[in-house]
Design a protein around this motif. Sequence first.
Motif, short mmCIF file in Angstrom:
data_model
loop_
_atom_site.label_atom_id
_atom_site.label_comp_id
_atom_site.label_asym_id
_atom_site.label_seq_id
_atom_site.Cartn_x
_atom_site.Cartn_y
_atom_site.Cartn_z
N PHE A 84 19.20 -3.31 -2.89
CA PHE A 84 17.86 -3.88 -2.69
C PHE A 84 17.10 -3.91 -4.01
CE2 PHE A 84 17.20 -2.48 2.05
CZ PHE A 84 17.97 -3.54 2.48
N GLN A 85 16.34 -4.97 -4.20
CA GLN A 85 15.38 -5.08 -5.31
C GLN A 85 14.03 -4.70 -4.72
OE1 GLN A 85 15.75 -8.90 -7.38
NE2 GLN A 85 17.67 -9.14 -6.27
N VAL A 86 13.57 -3.50 -4.99
CA VAL A 86 12.38 -2.96 -4.31
C VAL A 86 11.16 -3.00 -5.22
CG1 VAL A 86 11.41 -0.97 -3.12
CG2 VAL A 86 13.84 -1.47 -2.90
N HIS A 87 10.10 -3.57 -4.67
CA HIS A 87 8.79 -3.62 -5.33
C HIS A 87 7.81 -2.84 -4.46
CE1 HIS A 87 9.67 -7.03 -8.16
NE2 HIS A 87 10.65 -7.18 -7.29
N ALA A 88 6.84 -2.21 -5.11
CA ALA A 88 5.80 -1.47 -4.40
C ALA A 88 4.45 -1.87 -4.96
CB ALA A 88 6.01 0.03 -4.57
N ILE A 89 3.48 -2.11 -4.05
CA ILE A 89 2.13 -2.44 -4.52
C ILE A 89 1.14 -1.45 -3.92
CG2 ILE A 89 2.64 -4.89 -4.81
CD1 ILE A 89 0.85 -5.31 -2.22
N ALA A 122 0.86 -1.19 0.00
CA ALA A 122 0.00 0.00 0.00
C ALA A 122 0.89 1.24 0.00
CB ALA A 122 -0.96 -0.01 1.17
N SER A 123 1.74 1.29 -1.00
CA SER A 123 2.88 2.21 -0.99
C SER A 123 2.57 3.67 -1.26
CB SER A 123 3.93 1.73 -1.97
OG SER A 123 3.33 1.45 -3.20
N GLY A 124 1.43 3.99 -1.82
CA GLY A 124 1.07 5.40 -1.98
C GLY A 124 2.12 6.22 -2.69
N ASN A 125 2.80 7.08 -1.94
CA ASN A 125 3.79 7.99 -2.54
C ASN A 125 5.20 7.39 -2.60
OD1 ASN A 125 4.69 8.06 0.09
ND2 ASN A 125 4.15 10.18 0.47
N LEU A 126 5.31 6.11 -2.39
CA LEU A 126 6.58 5.36 -2.46
C LEU A 126 7.57 5.76 -1.36
CD1 LEU A 126 7.19 5.26 -6.33
CD2 LEU A 126 6.12 3.51 -4.90
N PHE A 127 7.09 6.35 -0.29
CA PHE A 127 7.98 6.77 0.80
C PHE A 127 8.85 5.62 1.29
CE2 PHE A 127 8.61 6.84 5.42
CZ PHE A 127 9.50 7.89 5.50
N ILE A 128 8.25 4.49 1.61
CA ILE A 128 9.01 3.36 2.15
C ILE A 128 9.92 2.77 1.08
CG2 ILE A 128 8.82 1.01 3.07
CD1 ILE A 128 6.28 1.94 4.49
N ALA A 129 9.42 2.61 -0.12
CA ALA A 129 10.23 2.04 -1.20
C ALA A 129 11.47 2.91 -1.47
CB ALA A 129 9.38 1.91 -2.47
N LYS A 130 11.28 4.22 -1.51
CA LYS A 130 12.41 5.13 -1.74
C LYS A 130 13.39 5.07 -0.57
CE LYS A 130 10.18 8.95 -2.43
NZ LYS A 130 9.80 10.33 -2.76
N LEU A 131 12.89 4.98 0.63
CA LEU A 131 13.76 4.88 1.81
C LEU A 131 14.59 3.59 1.74
CD1 LEU A 131 14.68 6.00 4.55
CD2 LEU A 131 12.73 4.82 5.58
N ALA A 132 13.97 2.49 1.35
CA ALA A 132 14.69 1.22 1.22
C ALA A 132 15.84 1.36 0.22
CB ALA A 132 13.73 0.11 0.80
N LYS A 133 15.57 2.00 -0.93
CA LYS A 133 16.62 2.19 -1.94
C LYS A 133 17.74 3.08 -1.42
CE LYS A 133 16.63 0.86 -5.86
NZ LYS A 133 17.31 -0.36 -6.34
#
Length: 168
Positions: free
Chosen positions: A70-75, A53-64
């Motif tokens: 990291f291989q980051v996926h967002a749903i 439930a990534s919305g604005n990709l805050f968590i995904a961008k932080l992981a990167k």
Amino acid sequence: EDSLLATGEDWLFWNQNMDYGERESDKNAEGVFKKFFKGIAQVHPAARILDVASGNLFIAKLAKRVSSGFQVHAIDTAPIRKNEIEGSGGIKVHRLSVEDLRAFPNGYFDAVASKFGLGYSDWNVSLEELNRILSEDGKICLIAHSPDSFVVENMKKFVEASLLINQL
């Protein structure tokens, strides 16, 4: 493949509240998720990470930012316009529900993270799916809304208004 379709009630809610995730909630959650991802990076420098439930990709961008390996996926069920979100390169975006992750095989992810996302799903079904896609030693980090939080109250009002409009 990234899905950028903009339809449905999920999109309407997210579009009206697009900046919410960039405010206080991100500042408060950043330390929690940064520590989580640093721990994952020590064990799995090239881990597969899922932002739910990534919305604005805050968590995904932080992981990167924590580990470029990291291989980051967002749903998200709402569309994510990656081309409009600074710093989203290298993140694979999928328009999926956490309740149905058949697109991913069993044990595919080393870590799953979600900031407020599971509260919009059936927890029992979602947690079963997350358990299925996590590797045997996979880790999960979730932050959830309080039942009487500002966001939950606004979402209730939004849903009630949508139901009234749909009855017209």
